[in-house]
Design an enzyme around this catalytic site. Structure first.
Site, PDB file in Angstrom:
ATOM      1  N   LYS A 118      64.203 -18.666  10.724  1.00 62.87           N
ATOM      2  CA  LYS A 118      64.381 -17.787  11.889  1.00 62.87           C
ATOM      3  C   LYS A 118      63.033 -17.345  12.415  1.00 62.87           C
ATOM      4  CE  LYS A 118      68.048 -16.119   9.331  1.00 62.87           C
ATOM      5  NZ  LYS A 118      68.847 -15.115   8.651  1.00 62.87           N
ATOM      6  N   LYS A 148      59.709 -25.378   6.713  1.00 63.55           N
ATOM      7  CA  LYS A 148      61.132 -25.141   6.486  1.00 63.55           C
ATOM      8  C   LYS A 148      61.765 -24.553   7.748  1.00 63.55           C
ATOM      9  CE  LYS A 148      62.480 -21.482   4.594  1.00 63.55           C
ATOM     10  NZ  LYS A 148      62.707 -20.254   3.875  1.00 63.55           N
ATOM     11  N   LYS A 150      55.554 -13.752   3.087  1.00 64.32           N
ATOM     12  CA  LYS A 150      55.837 -12.686   4.062  1.00 64.32           C
ATOM     13  C   LYS A 150      54.646 -11.745   4.207  1.00 64.32           C
ATOM     14  CE  LYS A 150      60.741 -12.698   4.564  1.00 64.32           C
ATOM     15  NZ  LYS A 150      62.023 -12.010   4.399  1.00 64.32           N
TER      16      LYS A 150
END
Ligand code: TYM
Length: 325
Positions: free
Chosen positions: A195, A192, A112
């Site tokens: 969203k 993966k 992130k």
């Protein structure tokens, strides 16, 4: 007495088939075996930039899609994290027994930080501590998640151990439960399903949109022409067949792909029909639920009230052990 199970999901836009196959489907299966608590983790979602105007809707949509997927509020607790302030209170306490080095090792934090390089905030860094607080606040035994969350659950165990050693045994060490599909890949076949990467099929996707997305999805990249034989073992869509198609269909597409009897177009048509058929009832129920926000708010506030009582007990216990006045 049933053991207690806790899990959470971020209200960050569309809930997708990766969330469903990796986690939610398991939640539904385990609902009667455990005392189940499911949480919409809004305080986790604010660790990346977002538009405050959308948040309320995102939270209600997350509640609706989870209920539509089978989380029956009569048989489990569903609530919103920020409605029970003890989550952040316990997170602060747990921060004091969590080594910085452990947090630095978290792969989700590293990923992130790369994705949001302009906003690497302390909340993003402490994210797994809040997650540990979510789980430990209810003295949960089991945490059904996808593979990407396992490292965070291991850390929650470590944090529980450290707290217990310092202040006395309060927290059981929670264990993750993985589904048979712990890591669903995105439609690009390379990363993966997620969203933030936009490589997903949402649980409320229309049949037309499912067809469109699947027709553009990556298959066995070595199969360049219709007449080439294919290899289902390295085809991401064949993995999805395993979860959405019948045994006979799986056997057929597998064999017919290997001999080039069918091409990817035909294989994708079978898969699209099955995914659409499986998701249509979820979408229809979801559409009904979002028309009635008061009904959803009622479920969430009842869930929060039930959680609040357990949370206050745990916090009282923790404060006493810690010698706070
Ligand atoms: P979140 O919102 O990213 O995802 C919700 C659940 O879906 C699983 N999942 C997947 N499983 C298989 N394949 C995929 N491609 C895939 N993508 C997502 C996730 O593993 C997760 O189980 N940090 C958590 C939320 C959280 C939580 C908690 C979970 C907060 N507190 C306490 C358990 C216990 C998260 O961001 O999940």
């Amino acid at each position: 007495m049933k053991k207690r199970l806790f899990s959470g999901i971020q209200p960050s836009g569309d809930v997708h088939i990766g969330n469903y196959l990796g986690a939610i489907r398991n939640w539904v299966r385990l609902i009667d075996q455990f005392e189940c608590i499911f949480c919409i983790v809004d305080y986790h979602a604010i660790t990346i930039e977002y538009d405050p105007k959308d948040m309320k809707k995102r939270i209600l949509n997350a509640a609706a899609v989870n209920i539509a997927s089978g989380l029956d509020p009569g048989r489990c607790i569903l609530f919103v994290q920020s409605h029970v302030p003890e989550h952040t209170e316990l997170a602060w306490i747990l921060n004091t027994v969590t080594p910085m080095g452990h947090l630095e090792r978290m792969t989700q934090y590293k990923d992130k930080s790369r994705q949001h390089a302009e906003n690497i905030n302390a909340g993003l860094f402490n994210y797994p501590v809040l997650q540990a607080a979510d789980i430990l606040l209810y003295k949960s035994d089991a945490v059904p998640v996808g593979e990407d969350q396992v490292q965070h659950i291991e850390l929650a165990r470590e944090i529980a151990r450290k707290f217990n050693m310092r202040y006395g045994e309060i927290f059981p060490e929670p264990k993750e439960i993985l589904s048979e599909a712990p890591r669903i890949m995105g439609l690009d076949g390379k990363t993966k399903m997620s969203k933030s990467l936009g490589n997903y099929i949402s649980l409320i996707e229309s049949p037309e949109s499912i067809r469109k997305k699947l027709s553009a999805a990556v298959t066995d990249e070595n199969r360049k022409r219709r007449t080439d034989t294919g290899n289902p073992d390295i085809c991401n869509l064949f993995t999805l067949h395993k979860y959405f198609s019948t045994k006979e269909q799986i056997e057929y597409v597998q064999g017919a792909c290997r001999t080039a009897e069918i091409g990817c177009v035909e294989c994708k048509r079978v898969l699209s029909d099955n995914v659409a058929e499986a998701l249509t009832p979820v979408r229809l129920r979801y559409e009904e639920l979002v028309k009635d926000p008061d009904f959803l708010l009622g479920i969430l506030s009842e869930g929060a009230a039930r959680c609040k009582r357990m949370a206050e007990d745990t916090m009282g216990d923790a404060r006493k052990r810690m010698g706070l006045l």
